[in-house]
Scaffold this active site. Structure first.
Site, PDB file in Angstrom:
ATOM      1  CG  HIS A  50      -4.317   4.377  -0.717  1.00 48.73           C
ATOM      2  ND1 HIS A  50      -3.311   3.439  -0.697  1.00 48.73           N
ATOM      3  CD2 HIS A  50      -4.538   4.641  -2.027  1.00 48.73           C
ATOM      4  CE1 HIS A  50      -2.949   3.154  -1.943  1.00 48.73           C
ATOM      5  NE2 HIS A  50      -3.688   3.863  -2.768  1.00 48.73           N
ATOM      6  CG  ASP A  55      -1.824   1.195   1.226  1.00 52.81           C
ATOM      7  OD1 ASP A  55      -1.420   2.265   0.758  1.00 52.81           O
ATOM      8  OD2 ASP A  55      -2.966   1.051   1.665  1.00 52.81           O
ATOM      9  CG  HIS A  56       1.383   4.321  -3.155  1.00 47.25           C
ATOM     10  ND1 HIS A  56       0.168   3.948  -3.654  1.00 47.25           N
ATOM     11  CD2 HIS A  56       1.408   5.679  -3.232  1.00 47.25           C
ATOM     12  CE1 HIS A  56      -0.506   5.034  -4.019  1.00 47.25           C
ATOM     13  NE2 HIS A  56       0.219   6.093  -3.771  1.00 47.25           N
TER      14      HIS A  56
HETATM   15  C1  BG6 Z   1      -3.723   4.474  -6.301  1.00 43.61           C
HETATM   16  C2  BG6 Z   1      -5.105   4.510  -6.888  1.00 43.61           C
HETATM   17  O1  BG6 Z   1      -3.585   3.425  -5.399  1.00 43.61           O
HETATM   18  O2  BG6 Z   1      -3.483   5.707  -5.625  1.00 43.61           O
HETATM   19  C3  BG6 Z   1      -5.260   5.672  -7.847  1.00 43.61           C
HETATM   20  O3  BG6 Z   1      -5.337   3.287  -7.573  1.00 43.61           O
HETATM   21  C4  BG6 Z   1      -4.888   6.966  -7.162  1.00 43.61           C
HETATM   22  O4  BG6 Z   1      -6.583   5.756  -8.343  1.00 43.61           O
HETATM   23  C5  BG6 Z   1      -3.531   6.848  -6.465  1.00 43.61           C
HETATM   24  O5  BG6 Z   1      -4.843   7.991  -8.127  1.00 43.61           O
HETATM   25  C6  BG6 Z   1      -3.255   8.074  -5.592  1.00 43.61           C
HETATM   26  O6  BG6 Z   1      -1.938   8.000  -5.097  1.00 43.61           O
HETATM   27  P1  BG6 Z   1      -1.154   9.318  -4.690  1.00 43.61           P
HETATM   28  O7  BG6 Z   1       0.140   8.826  -4.134  1.00 43.61           O
HETATM   29  O8  BG6 Z   1      -1.008  10.131  -5.953  1.00 43.61           O
HETATM   30  O9  BG6 Z   1      -2.013  10.017  -3.686  1.00 43.61           O
END
Ligand code: BG6
Length: 487
Positions: free
Chosen positions: A240, A177-178
């Site tokens: 997230h 989960d980044h």
């Molecule tokens: C991803 C989603 O996990 O996270 C995308 O699949 C989303 O839809 C993205 O745009 C948002 O990541 P960040 O790091 O740009 O907030």
């Protein structure tokens, strides 16, 4: 600056190596880590994809992708070093000849860390894990990385986890989960557990409610067809937002070791108040953007982009409660949406008002304190307090901020979340990844909402692109005598 520890020599095999995630995120992250000398000279990156390409064309494509993805110019000397690590293999998981080619490439490198990164559709996670096993490609130092989404509900996640689990131990499995690799999310742990100031205040007696917002300007983009099959609840909240929520709501872990934080997060997920059909109606809002404008530029509506009518939500807002001693009765309001006015991610802790107001409330109302943890843009922390405006006449109170901007304070480029997470994979440290039980508990809770939406055919309300979501999202808080802090 934090100490940069080089990774042991590795072979990283990226399935989906020519895809959007690899080109936009993974390869730029590895290029940066290489630039900081964290990749040993004999480490290799083997991209695997279905498109037939020779190595040279692939490397040219990566160079172009880096030029777009990097915020600074490509450093030619660094690039030359990095490019030597890259290889490309066209591959079909169902074809034994592909496995033969992969075996040839990996042969003789069994002593290294062998990490496989699944930047593919989740339906391939099991078959590819199995392919490594039956083709004798498992080594002593294996790891598998699963990109989100792991499944689209509890049952599919459970099945994927079973299939992967038949080949890899849980401590070799890294579910990404980044958001957990974002610096500010990690700073939330430092803020809560590296200071004695906040913890005594972190409870129902002092906190009125919590708001978690993850807003994006972007629409569903070129993956709209995939997005249409999942929607905002599964794409953003299941992972997230629930992860951010867990880090705010969890009890202090006994350490930062692999399982200590994950055990605490799991307890929060298990303490989530079940969502009954009635609560789905009152405590959840779904929305979909129509045509509008963002920062002065006209944008199309979701249905126009998709070229079809759809009931998929691009916005979701929820009122969530936790059934435990610390949080009983305290609402957490979560919302996330695409095509909102700005990229804005924030955790806002709203404290209770003072118990008795001694200042002139008609002219200088005492506003409750707030702690704002900004994830993006402008990562930082603000504590909002009431202060007296200087001057001789009376007590004129004003809300002011004690503000900390991480970038100004530490003065360094903020590494992308994938830089940290990839290094953690190579080091074999799963603490920042989702454990099987966590991900399954999150799906079980989300499934109740999806089921409630389906059973009641809950309306997907329209919001104009560039607004803060449907009116019902504001009503969700208004009904409780509260309002979203932003929007
Ligand atoms: C991803 C989603 O996990 O996270 C995308 O699949 C989303 O839809 C993205 O745009 C948002 O990541 P960040 O790091 O740009 O907030």
């Amino acid at each position: 600056m934090a100490q940069l520890v080089p990774a042991e020599p590795f072979d990283l095999v990226i399935f989906g190596g020519n895809g959007d995630l690899a080109l936009r995120k993974l390869l730029p992250a590895l290029y940066h880590r290489d630039g900081d000398r964290q990749l040993s000279p004999d480490s290799r990156i083997i991209a695997v994809g279905r498109t037939p390409l020779d190595r040279e064309s692939y490397v040219t494509g990566v160079r172009k992708a880096l030029q777009t993805a990097l915020s600074e110019c490509l450093n030619e000397a660094r690039w030359d070093d990095f490019a030597t690590r890259l290889d490309y293999l066209d591959f079909d998981a169902g074809d034994h000849r592909s496995w033969g080619k992969l075996e040839q490439v990996l042969s003789g490198h069994e002593h290294k860390i062998r990490a496989i990164y699944m930047a593919t559709a989740p339906t391939l996670f099991g078959p590819i894990a199995q392919g490594f096993k039956v083709n004798g490609l498992m080594t002593e130092h294996m790891r598998i990385v699963l990109e989100k989404p792991v499944g689209h509900d509890y049952l599919s996640a459970h099945a994927i986890n079973d299939e992967v689990g038949a080949c890899f131990d849980e401590n070799q499995t890294f579910r990404i989960d980044h958001y957990l690799g974002k610096e500010t999310v990690q700073n939330l742990l430092s803020l809560r557990f590296g200071n004695s100031l906040f913890e005594p205040l972190w409870r129902r007696e002092v906190i009125d409610h919590v708001q978690i917002t993850v807003a994006e300007e972007l629409g569903a983009g070129n993956r709209i067809e995939f997005y249409d099959s999942i929607g905002a609840l599964r794409d953003m909240v299941q992972n997230h937002l629930l992860q951010l929520f867990c880090l705010v709501a969890m009890e202090p872990p006994i350490s930062l070791d692999d399982d200590a934080v994950r055990d605490e997060k799991l307890k929060v997920l298990r303490a989530l108040k079940p969502v009954t059909a009635r609560e789905v109606k009152t405590n959840t809002v779904r929305g979909q953007y129509s045509a509008g404008a963002i920062a002065g530029a006209a944008v199309r509506g979701y249905a126009q982009e998709l070229d079809a009518q759809s009931r998929t939500e691009t916005f979701v807002a929820l009122k969530v409660e936790v059934d435990n001693w610390r949080w009983s009765g305290i609402p957490f309001y979560l919302r996330s949406g695409k095509r909102l006015p700005a990229k804005h991610s924030e955790i806002l802790i709203q404290f209770k008002p003072v118990p008795h107001a001694i200042f002139d409330q008609a002219h200088y109302p005492t506003r409750p304190n707030q702690l704002s943890i900004m994830l993006q843009p402008n990562e930082g922390v603000q504590l909002r307090i009431m202060a007296k405006e200087p001057g001789p006449g009376g007590f004129s109170l004003k809300p002011v901020s004690l503000a900390l901007s991480f970038e100004e304070t530490f003065g360094i480029r903020y590494p992308d979340a994938y830089e940290r997470l990839l290094m953690e994979v190579l080091r074999g440290n799963p603490a920042l990844f989702m454990r099987r039980d966590e991900i399954e508990a999150a799906w079980q809770w989300i499934d109740q909402i999806v089921a409630g939406w389906e059973a009641s055919r809950q309306e997907v309300e329209t919001y104009v692109a560039g607004s803060w979501g449907p009116a019902a999202a504001a009503m969700l808080l208004d009904r409780d005598g509260r309002a979203w802090e932003t929007g």
